[in-house]
Motif scaffolding. Structure first.
Motif, short mmCIF file in Angstrom:
data_model
loop_
_atom_site.label_atom_id
_atom_site.label_comp_id
_atom_site.label_asym_id
_atom_site.label_seq_id
_atom_site.Cartn_x
_atom_site.Cartn_y
_atom_site.Cartn_z
N ASN A 23 73.45 -17.09 -5.61
CA ASN A 23 73.90 -17.54 -4.27
C ASN A 23 73.00 -18.77 -3.81
O ASN A 23 73.45 -19.47 -3.15
CB ASN A 23 73.72 -16.28 -3.25
N GLU A 24 71.74 -18.74 -4.03
CA GLU A 24 70.77 -19.80 -3.80
C GLU A 24 70.93 -21.01 -4.35
O GLU A 24 70.90 -22.02 -4.07
CB GLU A 24 69.38 -19.02 -3.39
N ASP A 25 70.86 -20.78 -5.76
CA ASP A 25 71.03 -21.92 -6.83
C ASP A 25 72.39 -22.26 -7.43
O ASP A 25 72.25 -22.95 -8.37
CB ASP A 25 69.75 -21.67 -7.73
N ARG A 70 70.57 -13.26 -5.79
CA ARG A 70 69.84 -14.32 -5.00
C ARG A 70 69.89 -15.70 -5.77
O ARG A 70 70.12 -16.92 -5.46
CB ARG A 70 68.16 -13.89 -4.70
N ARG A 71 69.60 -15.65 -7.05
CA ARG A 71 69.59 -16.74 -7.90
C ARG A 71 71.07 -17.38 -8.17
O ARG A 71 70.97 -18.71 -7.85
CB ARG A 71 69.30 -16.14 -9.53
N ARG A 114 69.16 -15.11 -18.47
CA ARG A 114 68.94 -16.21 -17.39
C ARG A 114 70.37 -16.97 -17.30
O ARG A 114 70.74 -17.46 -18.31
CB ARG A 114 67.59 -16.86 -17.41
N LYS A 147 73.38 -25.78 -8.05
CA LYS A 147 72.76 -26.38 -9.09
C LYS A 147 72.92 -25.91 -10.60
O LYS A 147 72.66 -26.56 -11.63
CB LYS A 147 71.10 -26.33 -9.03
N ILE A 148 73.75 -25.06 -10.63
CA ILE A 148 74.35 -24.33 -12.10
C ILE A 148 75.47 -24.87 -12.48
O ILE A 148 76.28 -24.84 -12.24
CB ILE A 148 74.29 -22.56 -11.99
N LYS A 199 79.24 -29.10 -11.62
CA LYS A 199 78.26 -28.12 -10.61
C LYS A 199 79.11 -28.09 -9.42
O LYS A 199 79.89 -29.00 -9.15
CB LYS A 199 77.07 -28.81 -10.67
N ASP A 200 78.74 -27.01 -8.72
CA ASP A 200 79.12 -26.84 -7.24
C ASP A 200 80.71 -27.10 -7.01
O ASP A 200 81.05 -28.00 -6.05
CB ASP A 200 78.32 -27.94 -6.38
#
Length: 249
Positions: free
Chosen positions: A146-148, A143-144, A248, A151-152, A201-202
């Motif tokens: 895939n959803e965020d 989830r972390r 993390r 932004k990483i 990012k992205d």
């Protein structure tokens, strides 16, 4: 003349969890945690399935087994793989096997057979690229990422060839577009004469190759070094290490 001694009557098979509960004098739930943690052997072999039907006489605890009060439920596993160039992203899970664990894995995570089931690769990487790929069976990690994931920040090392000019880095870091979308600014620097370092990012499939082509550079190789706070480190291609629970991105 005495009659021959009859062979011993075999024990009827029992659920392993029941055998362990009786052996340890603990609850069935504690016994299941013990089994799933890889601390129980049947006829000398580790068995991680509480429902397995076994001969109670062949059940024993691993020599290094901790006290039952210290055993916790087995956590889902997350692995960090060094994907070799040419391997399709979706095929990454086939590289994660007990035999390909990196010798330098300092995570201290106890390797279990259950860790190699239901794995999913996360944070896509182009087939021709090499480098860090996250492979996990942990829904929280999935989830972390895939959803965020957009932004990483990710870090890439891109080997290129071609002539460069005084505005190469400026053009790469801002002002380009890809697939009809203006790209946000990123950080780009030269590591040496032929290698560019991107902190970006992205990233979408083919984007880095397109960006380099826009400044008349041909890409020779791409390697992902970092996803968020997690780095590839000195791990050979095709090998993996555990990402400890709680790390993390």
């Amino acid at each position: 003349m005495s009659s021959p001694t009859p062979p011993p009557t075999p024990h009827p098979p029992e659920r392993l969890s029941r055998c362990v509960a009786e052996l340890l004098g603990c609850s069935r739930a504690q016994a299941e945690q013990y089994i799933e943690g890889g601390w129980v052997r049947v006829a000398g072999e580790v068995v991680e399935t509480p429902q397995a039907l076994v001969d109670a006489a062949q059940v024993a605890l691993d020599a290094d087994a901790p006290p039952v009060a210290m055993v916790q439920a087995a956590e889902p596993a997350t692995m960090l793989l060094h994907k070799p160039a040419g391997v399709d992203f979706e095929a990454c899970t086939s590289l994660v096997t007990p035999d390909t664990r990196a010798d330098g894995d300092s995570s201290e995570v106890r390797m279990l057979q259950r860790h190699f089931a239901h794995l999913a690769p996360l944070m896509p990487l182009d087939t021709e690229a090499s480098g860090l790929v996250v492979v996990s069976q942990d829904g929280r990690v999935a989830r972390r990422l895939n959803e965020d994931g957009a932004k990483i920040e990710q870090e890439f090392l891109v080997e290129v060839r071609g002539a460069t000019g005084p505005y190469t880095l400026g053009k790469l870091s801002r002002g380009l577009s890809y697939e009809g979308r203006a790209l946000p600014p990123c950080k780009v620097s030269w590591q040496n004469e032929v290698r560019l370092r991107f902190a970006i990012k992205d990233v979408r499939p083919g984007q880095l190759r397109h960006m380099c082509a826009e400044v008349e550079l041909d890409v020779v190789a791409i390697r992902r070094l970092r996803i968020g706070r997690i780095g590839l480190n000195k791990m050979p291609p095709g090998e993996w290490r555990y990402s400890p629970v709680g790390d993390r991105f």
